[in-house]
Design a protein around this motif. Structure first.
Motif, PDB file in Angstrom:
ATOM      1  N   PRO A 264       6.273   6.990   4.235  1.00 34.05           N
ATOM      2  CA  PRO A 264       6.935   8.376   4.797  1.00 34.05           C
ATOM      3  C   PRO A 264       7.213   8.265   2.778  1.00 34.05           C
ATOM      4  CG  PRO A 264       7.989   6.914   5.555  1.00 34.05           C
ATOM      5  CD  PRO A 264       6.993   6.309   5.933  1.00 34.05           C
ATOM      6  N   VAL A 265       8.124   9.245   2.380  1.00 31.46           N
ATOM      7  CA  VAL A 265       8.870   9.966   1.159  1.00 31.46           C
ATOM      8  C   VAL A 265       9.779  10.962   1.911  1.00 31.46           C
ATOM      9  CG1 VAL A 265       8.623  10.708  -0.821  1.00 31.46           C
ATOM     10  CG2 VAL A 265       6.418   9.654  -0.140  1.00 31.46           C
ATOM     11  N   VAL A 266      10.841  10.238   1.273  1.00 32.80           N
ATOM     12  CA  VAL A 266      11.514  10.795   1.832  1.00 32.80           C
ATOM     13  C   VAL A 266      12.854  11.287   1.056  1.00 32.80           C
ATOM     14  CG1 VAL A 266      11.980  10.259   3.764  1.00 32.80           C
ATOM     15  CG2 VAL A 266      13.243   8.526   2.629  1.00 32.80           C
ATOM     16  N   ASP A 267      13.485  12.734   1.142  1.00 34.56           N
ATOM     17  CA  ASP A 267      14.819  13.286  -0.092  1.00 34.56           C
ATOM     18  C   ASP A 267      16.333  12.043  -0.137  1.00 34.56           C
ATOM     19  OD1 ASP A 267      15.649  14.187   1.644  1.00 34.56           O
ATOM     20  OD2 ASP A 267      15.188  16.532   1.147  1.00 34.56           O
ATOM     21  N   LYS A 268      16.502  12.462  -0.526  1.00 36.35           N
ATOM     22  CA  LYS A 268      17.701  11.720  -0.854  1.00 36.35           C
ATOM     23  C   LYS A 268      19.122  12.093   0.875  1.00 36.35           C
ATOM     24  CE  LYS A 268      19.166  13.651  -4.163  1.00 36.35           C
ATOM     25  NZ  LYS A 268      19.721  14.889  -5.160  1.00 36.35           N
ATOM     26  N   ASN A 269      18.780  13.155   1.427  1.00 34.59           N
ATOM     27  CA  ASN A 269      19.163  13.073   2.698  1.00 34.59           C
ATOM     28  C   ASN A 269      18.338  12.319   4.146  1.00 34.59           C
ATOM     29  OD1 ASN A 269      21.300  14.424   1.219  1.00 34.59           O
ATOM     30  ND2 ASN A 269      19.861  16.688   1.648  1.00 34.59           N
ATOM     31  N   GLY A 270      17.076  11.808   2.941  1.00 34.80           N
ATOM     32  CA  GLY A 270      16.740  11.261   4.618  1.00 34.80           C
ATOM     33  C   GLY A 270      15.127  12.209   5.419  1.00 34.80           C
ATOM     34  N   LYS A 271      15.586  13.469   4.235  1.00 34.25           N
ATOM     35  CA  LYS A 271      13.826  13.969   5.029  1.00 34.25           C
ATOM     36  C   LYS A 271      13.080  13.954   4.665  1.00 34.25           C
ATOM     37  CE  LYS A 271      13.436  19.228   5.146  1.00 34.25           C
ATOM     38  NZ  LYS A 271      13.883  20.689   4.591  1.00 34.25           N
ATOM     39  N   LEU A 272      11.575  14.162   5.507  1.00 36.39           N
ATOM     40  CA  LEU A 272      10.771  13.800   5.476  1.00 36.39           C
ATOM     41  C   LEU A 272      10.497  14.776   4.645  1.00 36.39           C
ATOM     42  CD1 LEU A 272       8.096  11.918   5.982  1.00 36.39           C
ATOM     43  CD2 LEU A 272       7.734  13.427   7.538  1.00 36.39           C
ATOM     44  N   ILE A 273       9.667  14.587   3.361  1.00 33.66           N
ATOM     45  CA  ILE A 273       8.954  16.002   2.316  1.00 33.66           C
ATOM     46  C   ILE A 273       7.648  15.118   2.068  1.00 33.66           C
ATOM     47  CG2 ILE A 273      10.931  16.255   1.425  1.00 33.66           C
ATOM     48  CD1 ILE A 273      10.510  14.810  -0.710  1.00 33.66           C
ATOM     49  N   GLY A 274       7.062  14.200   2.192  1.00 28.22           N
ATOM     50  CA  GLY A 274       5.674  13.948   2.448  1.00 28.22           C
ATOM     51  C   GLY A 274       4.623  12.855   2.445  1.00 28.22           C
ATOM     52  N   ARG A 275       4.176  12.119   2.218  1.00 24.63           N
ATOM     53  CA  ARG A 275       3.462  10.564   2.226  1.00 24.63           C
ATOM     54  C   ARG A 275       2.608   9.799   1.216  1.00 24.63           C
ATOM     55  NH1 ARG A 275      -1.817  10.199   5.880  1.00 24.63           N
ATOM     56  NH2 ARG A 275      -2.591  11.504   4.271  1.00 24.63           N
ATOM     57  N   LEU A 276       2.798   8.679   1.121  1.00 19.56           N
ATOM     58  CA  LEU A 276       2.263   8.177  -0.138  1.00 19.56           C
ATOM     59  C   LEU A 276       0.832   7.246   1.149  1.00 19.56           C
ATOM     60  CD1 LEU A 276       4.406   6.107  -2.332  1.00 19.56           C
ATOM     61  CD2 LEU A 276       2.387   8.201  -2.455  1.00 19.56           C
ATOM     62  N   THR A 277      -0.205   7.512   0.631  1.00 17.67           N
ATOM     63  CA  THR A 277      -1.203   6.584   1.723  1.00 17.67           C
ATOM     64  C   THR A 277      -1.945   5.509   0.964  1.00 17.67           C
ATOM     65  OG1 THR A 277      -3.292   8.156   0.503  1.00 17.67           O
ATOM     66  CG2 THR A 277      -2.490   8.505   2.442  1.00 17.67           C
ATOM     67  N   ILE A 278      -2.676   4.119   0.609  1.00 15.03           N
ATOM     68  CA  ILE A 278      -3.169   3.873  -0.021  1.00 15.03           C
ATOM     69  C   ILE A 278      -4.170   3.879  -0.765  1.00 15.03           C
ATOM     70  CG2 ILE A 278      -4.850   2.907   1.675  1.00 15.03           C
ATOM     71  CD1 ILE A 278      -2.975   0.538   0.150  1.00 15.03           C
ATOM     72  N   ASP A 279      -4.829   4.779  -1.032  1.00 21.33           N
ATOM     73  CA  ASP A 279      -6.105   4.963  -1.392  1.00 21.33           C
ATOM     74  C   ASP A 279      -5.119   5.446  -3.107  1.00 21.33           C
ATOM     75  OD1 ASP A 279      -5.136   7.376  -0.400  1.00 21.33           O
ATOM     76  OD2 ASP A 279      -6.752   8.307  -0.414  1.00 21.33           O
ATOM     77  N   GLU A 280      -4.200   6.077  -3.277  1.00 20.86           N
ATOM     78  CA  GLU A 280      -4.039   6.430  -4.495  1.00 20.86           C
ATOM     79  C   GLU A 280      -3.280   5.794  -4.741  1.00 20.86           C
ATOM     80  OE1 GLU A 280      -3.304   9.203  -5.820  1.00 20.86           O
ATOM     81  OE2 GLU A 280      -4.504  11.075  -4.584  1.00 20.86           O
ATOM     82  N   MET A 281      -1.891   4.728  -4.311  1.00 20.63           N
ATOM     83  CA  MET A 281      -2.463   3.428  -4.013  1.00 20.63           C
ATOM     84  C   MET A 281      -3.353   2.223  -5.214  1.00 20.63           C
ATOM     85  SD  MET A 281       1.189   3.912  -4.036  1.00 20.63           S
ATOM     86  CE  MET A 281       1.284   5.564  -4.259  1.00 20.63           C
ATOM     87  N   VAL A 282      -4.193   2.257  -4.489  1.00 23.59           N
ATOM     88  CA  VAL A 282      -5.132   1.274  -5.253  1.00 23.59           C
ATOM     89  C   VAL A 282      -5.872   1.943  -6.102  1.00 23.59           C
ATOM     90  CG1 VAL A 282      -7.580   0.309  -5.077  1.00 23.59           C
ATOM     91  CG2 VAL A 282      -6.304   0.692  -3.072  1.00 23.59           C
ATOM     92  N   ASP A 283      -5.916   3.135  -6.602  1.00 25.21           N
ATOM     93  CA  ASP A 283      -5.697   4.239  -7.627  1.00 25.21           C
ATOM     94  C   ASP A 283      -5.298   3.569  -8.679  1.00 25.21           C
ATOM     95  OD1 ASP A 283      -8.582   5.246  -6.467  1.00 25.21           O
ATOM     96  OD2 ASP A 283      -8.098   7.069  -6.285  1.00 25.21           O
ATOM     97  N   LEU A 284      -4.136   3.348  -8.301  1.00 27.30           N
ATOM     98  CA  LEU A 284      -2.866   2.912  -9.509  1.00 27.30           C
ATOM     99  C   LEU A 284      -2.421   2.048  -9.910  1.00 27.30           C
ATOM    100  CD1 LEU A 284      -0.096   4.972 -10.765  1.00 27.30           C
ATOM    101  CD2 LEU A 284       1.157   3.592  -8.994  1.00 27.30           C
ATOM    102  N   ILE A 285      -2.992   1.037  -9.016  1.00 28.65           N
ATOM    103  CA  ILE A 285      -3.340  -0.493  -9.598  1.00 28.65           C
ATOM    104  C   ILE A 285      -4.407  -0.478 -10.441  1.00 28.65           C
ATOM    105  CG2 ILE A 285      -3.837  -2.654  -8.293  1.00 28.65           C
ATOM    106  CD1 ILE A 285      -2.076  -1.939  -5.966  1.00 28.65           C
ATOM    107  N   ARG A 286      -5.527  -0.207  -9.992  1.00 33.16           N
ATOM    108  CA  ARG A 286      -6.075  -0.369 -11.289  1.00 33.16           C
ATOM    109  C   ARG A 286      -6.318   0.789 -12.623  1.00 33.16           C
ATOM    110  NH1 ARG A 286     -11.767  -2.064 -10.293  1.00 33.16           N
ATOM    111  NH2 ARG A 286     -12.425  -1.309  -9.205  1.00 33.16           N
ATOM    112  N   GLU A 287      -5.581   1.725 -12.648  1.00 29.38           N
ATOM    113  CA  GLU A 287      -5.859   2.167 -13.354  1.00 29.38           C
ATOM    114  C   GLU A 287      -4.060   0.895 -14.183  1.00 29.38           C
ATOM    115  OE1 GLU A 287      -3.944   6.114 -13.517  1.00 29.38           O
ATOM    116  OE2 GLU A 287      -5.267   6.537 -12.918  1.00 29.38           O
ATOM    117  N   GLU A 288      -3.292   0.780 -13.740  1.00 25.79           N
ATOM    118  CA  GLU A 288      -1.985   0.395 -14.745  1.00 25.79           C
ATOM    119  C   GLU A 288      -2.894  -1.538 -15.248  1.00 25.79           C
ATOM    120  OE1 GLU A 288       0.876   0.890 -14.253  1.00 25.79           O
ATOM    121  OE2 GLU A 288       1.923   0.060 -15.390  1.00 25.79           O
ATOM    122  N   SER A 289      -3.881  -2.112 -14.126  1.00 24.69           N
ATOM    123  CA  SER A 289      -4.209  -2.881 -14.786  1.00 24.69           C
ATOM    124  C   SER A 289      -5.046  -3.122 -15.893  1.00 24.69           C
ATOM    125  CB  SER A 289      -4.903  -3.697 -13.830  1.00 24.69           C
ATOM    126  OG  SER A 289      -4.719  -3.919 -12.502  1.00 24.69           O
TER     127      SER A 289
END
Lengths: 480, 480
Positions: A264-289
Motif C-alpha cells: 500500500p501507498v499511504v499519505d501523511k495521515n495514513g490514508k490509503l491512496i494507491g499501491r505499488l506492485t512488483i512488476d513496476e519494481m522489477v522494471d525499475l531495478i532493471r532500469e536502474e542497473s
C-alpha cells in the motif's frame, strides 16, 4: 487495461523475431519488384503475393502477446518497425505503447494521428495515462483529460505531480479495499461480485471509514482461515507501506528484500491512496542497473539501437566532449615534459602503460564502491577502513605489476634506473587511483549527485594526467 | 523456511546500520578499556557496561527482519560482522544465511561449527539446502542428507544436478496441486485444510493422476468465480511453463515480460516437477545486471567490500594482467615509431588524445551492443544496418571532434599539416572503434562466450594500439 493471460510461446523470442524479419523481407522484395517492373499483369500478380505476405505477417502478430510485439518493434529498424506497427490491431496499440522503451515509443507515437492516440489512450488506467502523457501532443492530452471523470482526472494529475523517481509516479489505483469488522465469508462473497481482480492482488487493503489503512489481509490468509473469522483477527497490522514522495528505488529494494508482490501507498495521515506492485519494481531495478552501465560508459540515456545517426550523436556527444577536455589536459601534462622526452624517447613508449594500468585499477575500485553505495552498504563508520584496504590492494598490485613491467623496461632499454622509475611510478599511480576511486564517488554522493554518473570518465582523467605527471616527473628528476 | 510477514521498518536502513555500528563501537571502547586498566573493581564495572551494550544490540537485532540483518552483516568489517553474527538467535541463522551474498556467507559459515550448521540447515526446504550445499563442509552435507526423507533427498540431488544458470537450479517444490474434475468449492475447502500456503502462491497447478500439468488455476479466478464451477471450466490451459534445463536468465526475462509471479516447471513429458517464483527471478535480474557492470570493469565477481586485501587482489589480478599485456603491446607500437617521436616530440603529447577518445567512443558502442544482445534485440537481419549506423556516428564525431582537436594542435604547434594528421587519425580511430565495437561482442557471442566479459578491455586494447599506430603512422608518412 485488461490483462491478457500469457500463453506458452511456441517458439523462442529469437525465432519469432527471425520469422517477422523474414516476412518483412519477402514483403519488401515484392515491393521492389513492383516498382521496377511496371507491366500491368505483372503488377497484379505481385500485388497479390504482396498482400498474402502481409496477411501472414498480421496473423503472426495477432498471436503474439503485447510484450512480445513490443520486443519485436524495438528490434526493428524504423521503416520495418512502422510497417509492423500499422499491421497491429488498433485495440492493442495502447498495451504495446506501454510496453516499449521510451525511445521507441516516441517513434511510434510520431506515426499515429490524434484520433488513433485518443482511441489507444481511452483504454488506459489513470497511472498508465500518466505514464504516457509526457510524450503525447498537448491537444490530445487536453481532449483526453476532458473525457475522464473527476476521480480519474484527479488521479492522473496526482501521479503527474511526482518526480519520475518517486513512489507516487509509479503507484496504481487498482486496490481492493475491505473493512475489518466483517467476516472472511463476507469478503469472499464481495470478491465474487467484483467479477475480476486487478493483477498482482496478493493482499486486500483493510481501511476504516475515513480511508485510513489499518492493515492488510493477505489472500493466503483469506484462503486458509475459517470463513467465520473476522478480518480484524486475521489481518496483518503494521504492513510495509510507502509514502508517495519516497524514493522509488528504496521502495524497489524493500520489495526485493521482503519479497513483496504488492504494497500500500499511504499519505501523511495514513490514508490509503494507491499501491505499488512488483512488476513496476522489477522494471525499475532493471532500469536502474542499466543506467549504471550506460552512465559509466558515457551514454546519456537508453538509446533506440536504430535511432538515426544524428540522435545517437546527440546522446553521446556530452561525454565525448568531456573526455576530449580531460585528454587535452593529459596532453598538456606531457607537453610540459617534452624536453625530457626529447632526451629519452623511451619515456614516450612507456608512459601509456603507467596511465592505462592506473585507469583499469581505478575503475575496479570505483565500480565496487559505487555498487556498495547503491546497496546502502557504506556508512559513516567504515570509510577509513575501506580506504585503508583499497590502498593496501593498490600497494601490492603496484609493487608486483610495477616490478614486472620495471623488469621488462630494464630488459628492453638496458637501464636499471629506468626500470626503477617505472616501478615507482606504477605504484604511486595505483595508490592515486585507489585514493580517488574511493573519494570521487563519496564526494559526488555528499554533493547529492549520482555517484555512478561519469565516475569512470573522472577516474580515467585523474589516472591519465596523474600517471603522466608522476612518471615523467620521476624520470626528469632521476634519469636526466 | 517459515515466512515472516515483513513489518513496516521504523527507521531507514541507513539509520539502522548506523545504530548497530554505534553500539558496536561502544562495545569495543569498553573492551579496550578493560584490556588496559586491569584494576579489579574497574574491570567489574566495565564488564557490566559491556554486557549492557551487547544486550541492547541483541534487542535491536531481534526486532529486525532476517533480510535487514543480512544487509547489516554485509556492511560490516569482518570482526564486527562476527560479533553481530554471534548475537543473532540460532533459529534465525538459516534465514539469514540464505539472504547474504555468497562472499559474506562464506565468512559466516567459516565461523560456525558443524553442530550449528546442521541446526540451521535442518529448518530449510530442499531448494534452499541445495542453494547452501556447495559452501558447507563435506561431513555436514553427508549428515544432513542422511537426516532427510527419500523425497527431500531426491529433490536436493535434482536441484544440485543443474548448472547455476539453469531453471532447475532455481526452482522450488512448494507447489499446491489440484485436479481439474473438482469444483472450486472443493478447492477452497482443500486449501483451508492446508493451514498455510507457500509464499508467492498466485496460482494452483492443475495436474492429472500421472502428475502431468494440464493447466493453472489463478487464485484470482478461484476467488471471483462461482464455487460450483469445475476447475476445468475456469483454469488457464497452456500457461507459460519452463523446462529445468532452460536458461534461467531467459526465464527471468519471461517473468518480466509477462508480469508473472509464479510459474510451473515441467519435464520433457509435461510432468510438473517444481515451480519458479518472482523473488528468485528478481535476484537473478539484479545479479545479471551487476555482473555486467563488474565484468566490464574487470572484476571477476561480486566482492565482499570488506574482503581481505589478498582476496581482493585475487579477484582483480586477472584483468589487470590482461590489461598489462595489452598496454605493453600498445607501448611496443609506439616503440616502432620512436624515431619519428625523436624528430617531432609533439607527437608524444598528442597521441594519447587519439587513443583516449577512440577508447571512450568504442566503449559507448560496445555497451549499447552488449545491452541490445542481452535483450535479444539483435538478429541476423539487422547487423549490417547497425554497423552502417555506428560507422556513420563515428564519421561525424571524428570529423567534428577531430576537427576541433586538429585546430587546437595547429594553434599549439603552429603546423597545419600536424592539425590535419590529427583530424585524420581521430576519424580513422573512431571508425575502427565503431567497427570493433560491433564486431567484438558479436564474435564473442558466436563463439558462445558472454559478450560483456572483458569487452571493455578488448575495445580499449584495439583503440589504444590502433590509435597509436594510425596517428604515428600518418605522421611518419606525411610530416617527416
Amino acid at each position: 487495461m485488461t490483462e491478457v493471460e500469457a500463453k506458452k510461446p511456441q517458439e523462442s523470442l529469437q525465432d519469432r523475431l527471425a520469422q517477422v524479419i523474414e516476412l518483412l523481407h519477402r514483403h519488401k522484395l515484392v515491393e521492389d519488384l513492383t516498382h521496377r517492373q511496371e507491366g500491368q499483369h505483372q503488377q497484379l500478380v505481385e500485388n497479390l503475393v504482396h498482400r498474402q505476405n502481409l496477411a501472414e505477417l498480421q496473423r503472426k502478430l495477432d498471436e503474439l502477446h503485447p510484450a512480445d510485439i513490443a520486443h519485436i518493434l524495438e528490434a526493428l529498424p524504423l521503416d520495418d518497425r512502422l510497417t509492423v506497427w500499422q499491421l497491429v490491431k488498433a485495440e492493442r496499440d495502447g498495451d504495446i505503447l506501454l510496453e516499449v522503451s521510451d525511445a521507441v515509443r516516441e517513434s511510434l507515437i510520431a506515426d499515429m494521428d490524434d484520433h488513433e492516440l485518443l482511441a489507444a489512450a481511452k483504454e488506459m488506467d489513470a497511472d498508465e495515462l500518466a505514464d504516457l502523457a509526457p510524450e503525447l501532443p498537448r491537444d490530445v492530452i487536453h481532449e483526453l483529460m476532458e473525457s475522464l471523470d473527476a476521480q480519474q482526472r484527479e488521479r492522473v494529475r496526482s501521479v503527474l505531480s511526482y518526480e519520475e523517481d518517486q513512489v507516487g509516479a509509479l503507484m496504481d489505483f487498482e486496490m481492493v479495499t475491505i473493512r475489518d469488522d466483517v467476516t472472511l465469508e463476507v469478503v469472499l462473497r464481495y470478491l465474487r461480485r467484483l467479477k475480476e481482480l486487478p493483477g498482482h492482488t496478493d493482499k486486500l487493503f483493510v481501511v476504516d471509514y475515513d480511508g485510513i489503512l489499518k492493515g492488510v489481509l493477505p489472500i493466503k490468509r483469506l484462503l486458509v482461515n475459517d470463513p467465520d473469522k473476522q478480518v480484524a483477527e486475521v489481518m496483518a497490522t503494521d504492513p510495509v507501506s510507502f509514502h508517495p514522495d519516497e524514493d522509488a528505488y528504496d521502495a524497489a529494494q524493500a520489495f526485493e528484500r521482503y519479497d513483496l508482490v504488492s504494497s500500500p501507498v499511504v499519505d501523511k495521515n495514513g490514508k490509503l491512496i494507491g499501491r505499488l506492485t512488483i512488476d513496476e519494481m522489477v522494471d525499475l531495478i532493471r532500469e536502474e542497473s542499466e543506467n549504471e552501465v550506460l552512465n559509466m560508459a558515457g551514454l546519456r540515456e537508453e538509446e533506440d539501437i536504430f535511432a538515426s545517426v544524428w540522435k545517437s550523436v546527440g546522446n553521446r556527444w556530452a561525454w565525448l566532449a568531456t573526455n576530449l577536455v580531460t585528454a587535452f589536459i593529459a596532453s598538456r601534462v606531457i607537453g610540459v615534459f617534452e624536453g625530457s622526452i626529447e632526451k629519452l624517447v623511451a619515456l614516450a613508449a612507456l608512459m601509456p602503460i603507467v596511465a592505462g594500468i592506473g585507469g583499469n585499477s581505478g575503475n575496479q575500485t570505483i565500480t565496487m564502491i559505487v555498487r556498495a553505495m547503491a546497496l546502502d552498504q557504506l556508512g559513516v563508520g567504515n570509510t577509513t577502513r575501506l580506504l585503508r584496504k583499497e590502498l593496501g590492494v593498490a600497494l601490492i598490485n603496484g609493487l608486483v605489476w610495477g616490478g614486472v613491467i620495471g623488469a621488462v623496461a630494464y630488459y628492453l632499454y638496458d637501464s636499471w634506473s629506468l626500470g626503477l622509475v617505472m616501478t615507482g611510478a606504477m605504484t604511486l599511480n595505483l595508490l592515486l587511483a585507489a585514493l580517488m576511486g574511493v573519494l570521487i564517488p563519496m564526494t559526488l554522493a555528499r554533493m547529492g549527485r549520482d555517484p555512478a554518473m561519469g565516475s569512470s570518465v573522472m577516474i580515467t582523467a585523474v589516472t591519465d594526467s596523474g600517471g603522466f605527471f608522476i612518471f615523467l616527473g620521476l624520470a626528469t628528476l632521476f634519469l636526466l
